[in-house]
Design an enzyme around this catalytic site. Structure first.
Site, short mmCIF file in Angstrom:
data_model
loop_
_atom_site.label_atom_id
_atom_site.label_comp_id
_atom_site.label_asym_id
_atom_site.label_seq_id
_atom_site.Cartn_x
_atom_site.Cartn_y
_atom_site.Cartn_z
N LYS A 1 27.90 63.60 79.11
CA LYS A 1 27.75 63.88 80.53
C LYS A 1 28.76 63.04 81.30
CE LYS A 1 23.05 65.49 80.30
NZ LYS A 1 21.63 65.33 80.62
N LYS B 1 13.29 72.95 76.94
CA LYS B 1 12.69 71.64 77.16
C LYS B 1 11.32 71.64 76.49
CE LYS B 1 15.63 69.65 80.13
NZ LYS B 1 16.31 68.37 79.85
MG LIG Z 1 18.98 66.10 77.55
#
Ligand SMILES: [Mg+2]
Length: 387
Positions: A279, A166
């Site tokens: 997702k 991240k």
């Molecule tokens: Mg992502």
């Protein structure tokens, strides 16, 4: 009866009741990203019960705050309680825009219930559990490089075959360089969570660093495209992503931009992304039922490369996601083993195979049911709704 407003494929089943169960599960470690911090996972589970007492479980994997998409736990609880569950129980027509995580929980629960009696499960599980999916461990933003490298080493020890860092402006080039130096043998990607509007040059620099990790790999390894920049710009900025893609040494993967069916088609047509983070929890259940407007490039196989993303799901959502038909059964997944996220998952833990690959758990239905004792500890609210 048309239940497409909920995301179901055809007639909704006759149900005796639906229970909403809100749980809080502490995460083993805080996950900090460009959009916020997660330390506890608060989820809404949906339990569908038929007249014979059979149960099916689904999970709404929206985050607790509306930082990643507009959906969030409390809002999902309300729309499930007041709109989606009553319509499901009444088996009536419904038009509801948005709320894909909440709809996905309903479709998951109904699918789980149906599959417990239906051989279709065998077909889908056989298609998705064979070779298994290699795990890409997602690493949060850390203040200290030493801490980051410790967590990265732990992920590799636990069987991760790639890493995704991240990043946010100011927390990017230095930790990425350290990670690349320390983990020369490991494919590395970054996830920017929409944080780089106006900072495109910085994204180009990140791409150059990532490309250096990919340079030694075979064409076959690179076809899995495990060095990429995920979602550098705002979700609605498909044109900005297309312009940036032309300057980047590695592919762009889109995640938050794929907000609804059709977005993947548009992103592919515009050249905004060569990869899509799929997702299942965000696709209104189309991952399992084939219902609704599944993005055509995802189904055709001729569109962008795909990997299977995660939402810090409990075992319920994790099992459902691993059983999707929208992502090739050997494509990498960000969905790691239960023990990476939780000391004690709500279901029996879903762990990596000996070969370091994630597969749907064995058993009936779409997902394993939560363990009663664990559920009792984790519950913060529950509501039984009858027709
Ligand atoms: Mg992502």
């Amino acid at each position: 009866v048309n239940a497409t407003g909920i995301g179901l494929d055809g007639e909704p089943p006759r149900l005796a009741a639906v229970e909403l169960v809100r749980v809080r599960l502490p995460l083993r470690r805080v996950l900090r990203s460009g959009h916020g911090e997660e330390s506890v996972r608060e989820l809404v589970l949906v339990r569908a019960v038929d007249d014979d007492g059979n149960e099916g479980w689904g999970e709404c994997s929206a985050l607790e705050a509306a930082t990643y998409t507009g959906e969030y736990t409390e809002g999902a609880w309300v729309v499930l309680r007041d709109v989606l569950v009553p319509a499901l129980l009444a088996r009536r027509d419904l038009v509801v825009r948005g709320h894909p995580f909440a709809k996905s929980a309903i479709v998951g629960a109904v699918t789980d219930l149906a599959w417990r009696r239906d051989p279709v499960r065998e077909v889908l599980v056989a298609a998705t559990d064979g070779a298994g999916r290699p795990w890409t461990a997602v690493l949060g933003i850390h203040e200290s490089i030493d801490d980051l490298l410790t967590v990265a080493a732990d992920a590799i020890d636990r069987g991760a075959s790639a890493l995704k860092l991240k990043v946010a402006v100011g927390h990017d080039l230095e930790p990425l360089r350290a990670l690349v130096d320390a983990m020369a043998a490991t494919p590395i990607a970054v996830d920017a969570n929409q944080g780089y509007d106006g900072e495109e040059d910085r994204v180009v620099a990140l791409g150059e660093l990532l490309a250096s990790t990919d340079a030694g790999r075979s064409r076959d390894e690179r076809s899995h495209a495990r060095a990429y920049v995920e979602q550098p710009l705002a979700a609605d900025d498909l044109l900005g992503h297309a312009a940036l893609a032309a300057r980047l040494a590695v592919p762009i993967a889109l995640d938050e931009s794929i907000r609804a069916v059709g977005d993947a088609d548009a992103a592919w047509a515009l050249g905004s992304a060569r990869l899509v983070n799929v997702k299942p929890a965000r696709l209104e259940g189309s991952a399992w039922t084939g219902a609704g407007r599944t993005p055509s490039v995802l189904v055709s196989g001729n569109g962008p490369g795909r990997f299977l993303g995660g939402m810090l799901e409990s075992g319920v959502g994790r099992a459902a996601a691993l059983t999707t038909r929208l992502v090739d059964a050997t494509a990498p997944t960000d969905l790691g083993p239960s023990s990476w996220y939780f000391e004690d998952d709500i279901t029996d833990p879903i762990e990596l195979g000996q070969d370091g690959r994630m597969r749907p758990p064995a058993g009936d239905g779409l997902v394993p049911a939560p363990r009663a004792e664990r559920l009792a500890e984790a519950v913060v609210d529950r509501l039984l709704i009858r027709p």
